[in-house]
Write a protein that holds these residues in place. Structure first.
Motif, PDB file in Angstrom:
ATOM      1  N   LYS A 493       0.835  -1.203   0.000  1.00  0.00           N
ATOM      2  CA  LYS A 493       0.000   0.000   0.000  1.00  0.00           C
ATOM      3  C   LYS A 493       0.866   1.249   0.000  1.00  0.00           C
ATOM      4  N   LEU A 494       2.087   1.154   0.564  1.00  0.00           N
ATOM      5  CA  LEU A 494       2.977   2.314   0.644  1.00  0.00           C
ATOM      6  C   LEU A 494       3.788   2.496  -0.632  1.00  0.00           C
ATOM      7  N   PHE A 495       4.429   1.432  -1.124  1.00  0.00           N
ATOM      8  CA  PHE A 495       5.356   1.545  -2.255  1.00  0.00           C
ATOM      9  C   PHE A 495       4.569   1.439  -3.566  1.00  0.00           C
ATOM     10  N   ARG A 496       4.012   2.577  -4.035  1.00  0.00           N
ATOM     11  CA  ARG A 496       3.220   2.579  -5.267  1.00  0.00           C
ATOM     12  C   ARG A 496       4.094   2.755  -6.502  1.00  0.00           C
ATOM     13  N   SER A 497       5.367   3.161  -6.333  1.00  0.00           N
ATOM     14  CA  SER A 497       6.229   3.335  -7.501  1.00  0.00           C
ATOM     15  C   SER A 497       6.710   2.000  -8.058  1.00  0.00           C
ATOM     16  N   SER A 498       6.710   0.953  -7.227  1.00  0.00           N
ATOM     17  CA  SER A 498       7.105  -0.369  -7.698  1.00  0.00           C
ATOM     18  C   SER A 498       5.936  -0.988  -8.457  1.00  0.00           C
ATOM     19  N   GLU A 499       6.192  -1.389  -9.703  1.00  0.00           N
ATOM     20  CA  GLU A 499       5.119  -1.934 -10.529  1.00  0.00           C
ATOM     21  C   GLU A 499       4.579  -3.239  -9.948  1.00  0.00           C
ATOM     22  N   VAL A 500       5.465  -4.102  -9.464  1.00  0.00           N
ATOM     23  CA  VAL A 500       5.019  -5.386  -8.912  1.00  0.00           C
ATOM     24  C   VAL A 500       4.088  -5.145  -7.732  1.00  0.00           C
ATOM     25  N   MET A 501       4.484  -4.223  -6.825  1.00  0.00           N
ATOM     26  CA  MET A 501       3.653  -3.945  -5.653  1.00  0.00           C
ATOM     27  C   MET A 501       2.355  -3.251  -6.054  1.00  0.00           C
ATOM     28  N   ARG A 502       2.445  -2.304  -6.994  1.00  0.00           N
ATOM     29  CA  ARG A 502       1.249  -1.553  -7.378  1.00  0.00           C
ATOM     30  C   ARG A 502       0.201  -2.473  -8.003  1.00  0.00           C
ATOM     31  N   HIS A 503       0.626  -3.327  -8.930  1.00  0.00           N
ATOM     32  CA  HIS A 503      -0.329  -4.235  -9.579  1.00  0.00           C
ATOM     33  C   HIS A 503      -0.866  -5.274  -8.598  1.00  0.00           C
ATOM     34  N   PHE A 504      -0.011  -5.787  -7.722  1.00  0.00           N
ATOM     35  CA  PHE A 504      -0.456  -6.779  -6.747  1.00  0.00           C
ATOM     36  C   PHE A 504      -1.471  -6.165  -5.793  1.00  0.00           C
ATOM     37  N   TYR A 505      -1.233  -4.913  -5.361  1.00  0.00           N
ATOM     38  CA  TYR A 505      -2.166  -4.235  -4.458  1.00  0.00           C
ATOM     39  C   TYR A 505      -3.511  -3.997  -5.139  1.00  0.00           C
ATOM     40  N   ALA A 506      -3.478  -3.571  -6.417  1.00  0.00           N
ATOM     41  CA  ALA A 506      -4.733  -3.312  -7.140  1.00  0.00           C
ATOM     42  C   ALA A 506      -5.559  -4.590  -7.287  1.00  0.00           C
ATOM     43  N   VAL A 507      -4.891  -5.714  -7.556  1.00  0.00           N
ATOM     44  CA  VAL A 507      -5.616  -6.979  -7.689  1.00  0.00           C
ATOM     45  C   VAL A 507      -6.115  -7.456  -6.332  1.00  0.00           C
ATOM     46  N   LEU A 508      -5.311  -7.252  -5.292  1.00  0.00           N
ATOM     47  CA  LEU A 508      -5.650  -7.760  -3.967  1.00  0.00           C
ATOM     48  C   LEU A 508      -6.871  -7.069  -3.389  1.00  0.00           C
ATOM     49  N   ILE A 509      -7.010  -5.743  -3.604  1.00  0.00           N
ATOM     50  CA  ILE A 509      -8.158  -5.013  -3.037  1.00  0.00           C
ATOM     51  C   ILE A 509      -9.324  -4.950  -4.008  1.00  0.00           C
ATOM     52  N   GLY A 510      -9.210  -5.581  -5.179  1.00  0.00           N
ATOM     53  CA  GLY A 510     -10.329  -5.648  -6.117  1.00  0.00           C
ATOM     54  C   GLY A 510     -10.453  -4.470  -7.048  1.00  0.00           C
ATOM     55  N   LYS A 511      -9.438  -3.609  -7.147  1.00  0.00           N
ATOM     56  CA  LYS A 511      -9.480  -2.482  -8.079  1.00  0.00           C
ATOM     57  C   LYS A 511      -9.153  -2.912  -9.507  1.00  0.00           C
ATOM     58  N   ARG A 512      -8.601  -4.097  -9.673  1.00  0.00           N
ATOM     59  CA  ARG A 512      -8.234  -4.577 -11.001  1.00  0.00           C
ATOM     60  C   ARG A 512      -8.307  -6.098 -10.995  1.00  0.00           C
ATOM     61  N   LYS A 513      -8.776  -6.647 -12.104  1.00  0.00           N
ATOM     62  CA  LYS A 513      -8.836  -8.097 -12.244  1.00  0.00           C
ATOM     63  C   LYS A 513      -7.435  -8.648 -12.507  1.00  0.00           C
ATOM     64  N   GLU A 514      -7.198  -9.846 -11.991  1.00  0.00           N
ATOM     65  CA  GLU A 514      -5.892 -10.439 -12.215  1.00  0.00           C
ATOM     66  C   GLU A 514      -5.681 -10.806 -13.680  1.00  0.00           C
ATOM     67  N   SER A 515      -6.756 -10.879 -14.454  1.00  0.00           N
ATOM     68  CA  SER A 515      -6.621 -11.150 -15.887  1.00  0.00           C
ATOM     69  C   SER A 515      -5.893 -10.028 -16.605  1.00  0.00           C
ATOM     70  N   VAL A 516      -5.978  -8.803 -16.074  1.00  0.00           N
ATOM     71  CA  VAL A 516      -5.255  -7.677 -16.673  1.00  0.00           C
ATOM     72  C   VAL A 516      -3.753  -7.912 -16.585  1.00  0.00           C
ATOM     73  N   TYR A 517      -3.294  -8.282 -15.382  1.00  0.00           N
ATOM     74  CA  TYR A 517      -1.871  -8.544 -15.191  1.00  0.00           C
ATOM     75  C   TYR A 517      -1.417  -9.739 -16.028  1.00  0.00           C
ATOM     76  N   VAL A 518      -2.237 -10.779 -16.043  1.00  0.00           N
ATOM     77  CA  VAL A 518      -1.880 -11.979 -16.811  1.00  0.00           C
ATOM     78  C   VAL A 518      -1.816 -11.660 -18.302  1.00  0.00           C
ATOM     79  N   SER A 519      -2.789 -10.884 -18.806  1.00  0.00           N
ATOM     80  CA  SER A 519      -2.809 -10.541 -20.232  1.00  0.00           C
ATOM     81  C   SER A 519      -1.593  -9.720 -20.630  1.00  0.00           C
ATOM     82  N   GLN A 520      -1.216  -8.742 -19.789  1.00  0.00           N
ATOM     83  CA  GLN A 520      -0.049  -7.923 -20.105  1.00  0.00           C
ATOM     84  C   GLN A 520       1.234  -8.742 -20.066  1.00  0.00           C
TER      85      GLN A 520
END
Length: 707
Positions: A493-520
């Motif tokens: 939640k703190l380190f938003r500049s890291s892409e791995v952390m940012r995408h994992f946080y978005a998927v974990l709290i439901g702001k983004r589907k994990e299919s987005v990360y998988v597709s990219q």
């Protein structure tokens, strides 16, 4: 020495003294010496029968003593002796004298100084010291309690001292921000004045062009008038010429007749011959007269070639001048219209800029001086330069917040549990303090990468939050899983500049589907595979031209500007030849903290921009406001309009995501009535599509089709 709990004490009156507001070591030593002196002047005096008085509970002493668990027979005997002895109603003398002493000491303090609260604690410390020194039995426990509180007070004082420079720095930053706001306002006022001057110059230019147009129109009118006068003059001259020719012919005939009459040889000629000659002459005259009449009839309105050529030349010049004037007039008219349009757009932009300026003045702050952070960030200027390289102000704010948040996060030993509410994620439902494992950023990134690998390795039927908690249980055990869940959640939640952390946080709290990360990830893998196939030499090098071809083939729907942006992030520039080689493997590398290269970041950025543009086009096609409701039928038609290449499977997936219905429960395409009954707010539908892997499947509509 006898136990102080089994003997009498006398209490002497304490001596008055003054206090100093200093907190140095020497002052503390003086206070300790005074304390020892006062200790000698404050002997205890116990109340009844050599025992401590249970006042004020002595009146119900029997009940209290019955509820207590006696520690020995001796204690029971003492309790019975207390009950048998007559009890008075006054306080113990020792307690009264301690209260009087405390009251007098507090009255002697100067509470008007800054250290009044610190001094106020000193009498209480002394009273507590009396208890510690006199009650030998409880001295270790009381000493540990006192030391614990003293350590905590010292720690709090150190924190207060550490925050004093920060307070001064905030005041200085506030003054700098105010000065920059004033400077920005002055600069904006100067720009507005310059725009006003430019507007006046343009208005003057328009007036000048209008005057030139009027003068040219008047000159054309004069030329037309002179042409008409010249034409009348030539007509008059033509008529006069005809009359003059007739007069000249008459005079010539008269002269011939006179010459024939006066010639002496005429009378000697043969009359028949003369008659014949006269006849032939008359015939010639008749023929000539007929030719003359024919010429007059055919060419009576004609003018001489020289005059005709002169008039034709003059007319041609006038026509050229007229065409030139018309062209100039048309150009001036178009420029005038363009200037009017530019003026109107400038007015709109000025109003918009003025409104934005007011908003900026109201809400924003001036651009900060980021060099000030060099002395604050751990690692000095070198680390700050490494963190700030290539980042804008918004990204630098994130970096600064991460550094500050990381320092605060490292100081926490425990996290407060969030409880068991329904709004709390399942992997964070815990009541009570949770240990902070304090991992490094590198360790968190590696842990998240392992979680993604395990998630993608097999088909997971459980939800992503449940998988995350089960993964932590398998990795760290059931006892430490909750502590690691809180620790990792706070870090990502703190380190938003890291892409791995940012995408994992978005998927974990439901702001983004994990299919987005998988597709990219699949897209990047496909792109890397295409580059490896082109690299026939297996040296890890391809040319810029090959990179451009691969990007166009992999992303056929991207515009030329987007391809050029990807090329530039890969290292291409107009000065570089297309045969220049590139190490393509570097484009997909990540550092130890999960930060990818600019090429991958640009791919993510273009993906988000394309999704936003796609949803914006969908909203425009629907023609509804955010708060309006949209039916499933309208959504189906709009998606088909903006993306004709959508197949039924992808279209059903988008509709299922927007209306939160299983694909199997979607009504048939022919059942329009049932589709009209299924509605949802447009804003909610767009947010749901934004969470999923929503993107354009085929090229957009052609302008003819769109119309």
């Amino acid at each position: 020495m006898a136990n102080p709990e089994t003997r009498y004490y006398s209490f002497s009156k304490p001596r008055p003294r003054t206090r100093s507001s200093g907190g140095t070591t020497e002052a503390k030593g003086v206070e300790k010496r005074k304390l020892s002196q006062k200790r000698r002047t404050l002997p205890l005096q116990l109340s009844i029968g050599g025992h401590l008085s249970p006042w004020p509970t002595y009146t119900s002493g029997q009940t209290i003593l019955h509820k207590r668990k006696p520690c020995s027979e001796d204690c029971r005997k003492r309790a019975n002796s207390w009950q048998q002895q007559p009890l008075g109603t006054s306080k113990p003398r020792y307690l009264e004298q301690l209260e009087n002493y405390l009251r007098k000491e507090l009255l002697l303090l100067d509470l008007g100084t800054d250290s009044a609260q610190e001094l106020r604690l000193q009498p209480y410390r002394e009273i507590f010291e009396f208890f510690i020194q006199d009650f030998k039995t409880y001295k270790p426990l009381l000493s540990s309690i006192k030391n614990a509180y003293e350590v905590m007070l010292a720690h709090q004082r150190e924190k207060i001292r550490a925050l004093e420079p920060l307070k001064a720095k905030i005041i200085t930053m506030n003054e700098d921000c105010s000065e920059r706001i004033l400077a920005m306002r002055a600069e904006e006022r100067y720009e507005i004045s310059q725009l006003k001057k430019e507007k006046m110059n343009l208005l003057k230019l328009i007036d000048k062009k209008n005057e030139e147009k009027i003068s040219l129109q008047s000159e054309v009118a004069k030329l037309r008038k002179s042409l008409a006068e010249e034409y009348l003059r030539y007509l008059t001259e033509r008529d006069a010429r005809k009359i003059l020719i007739g007069d000249l012919n008459e005079l010539r005939y008269q002269r011939e007749d006179m010459s024939l009459a006066q010639s002496p040889g005429v009378w000697g000629e043969d009359p028949v011959k003369l008659t014949l000659a006269l006849k032939m002459t008359r015939q010639d005259l008749t023929r000539t007269q007929m030719e003359l009449n024919t010429m007059k009839a055919n060419f009576g309105d004609m003018v001489p070639r020289r005059d005709f050529e002169m008039l034709e030349k003059t007319n041609t010049d006038l026509q050229e001048q007229l065409e030139s004037l018309r062209a100039d007039y048309e150009e001036v008219r178009k420029e005038h219209e363009l200037l009017l349009q530019l003026h109107m757009s400038t007015l709109k932009e000025r109003d918009q800029f003025h409104f934005e300026l007011q908003e900026i003045q109201r809400t924003s702050t001036p651009r900060p001086d980021w060099s000030k952070c060099e002395s604050v960030i751990a690692g000095g200027p070198e680390r700050w330069f490494m963190l700030a390289e290539g980042k804008n102000s918004d990204q630098l704010v994130d970096v600064l917040l991460e550094e500050i948040g990381n320092a605060l996060l490292r100081e926490k030993d425990f996290f407060p549990g969030l409880g068991f509410g329904d709004s709390i994620p399942a992997f964070l439902r815990f009541d009570g303090p949770v240990e902070n494992k304090k991992p490094t950023k590198k360790e968190v990134v590696h842990l998240l990468e392992d979680a993604w690998k395990e998630r993608l390795a097999e088909e997971q039927k459980e939800s992503f939050p449940d998988f995350f908690f089960n993964f932590l249980e398998r990795r760290f055990g059931v006892n430490d899983a909750m502590a690691w869940a809180y620790t990792i959640f706070e870090n990502i939640k703190l380190f938003r500049s890291s892409e791995v952390m940012r995408h994992f946080y978005a998927v974990l709290i439901g702001k983004r589907k994990e299919s987005v990360y998988v597709s990219q990830k699949e897209t990047m893998s496909q792109l890397l595979k295409e580059m490896i196939n082109v690299d026939t030499q297996k040296e890890g090098l391809i040319t810029m031209e090959q990179l451009s071809t691969i990007l166009k083939n992999t992303f056929p729907l991207k515009k030329e500007e987007q391809i050029q942006e990807l090329m530039e992030t890969a290292g291409w520039s107009p000065d570089i030849s297309s045969t220049e080689v590139l190490n393509y493997r570097i484009l997909f590398t990540e550092d130890e903290e999960g930060q990818s290269e600019p090429f991958v970041q640009k791919l993510w950025e273009q993906y988000d921009n394309e999704k936003d543009a796609y949803l914006k086009e969908l909203k425009q096609d629907l023609g509804l406001d955010q708060t309006d409701e949209v039916s499933l039928l309208k959504m189906r038609v709009a998606l088909t309009n903006i993306d004709p290449s959508l197949d039924k499977q992808v279209l059903s997936t988008y509709l299922s995501q927007a209306f939160q219905l299983p694909v199997a429960e979607l009504p048939l395409e022919e059942d329009e009535k049932q589709q009209e009954e299924i509605v949802v707010k447009l804003e909610t539908a767009l947010d749901r599509l934004r969470m999923a892997d929503t993107k354009r499947v085929g090229p957009p509509r052609e302008p003819e089709q769109a119309s």
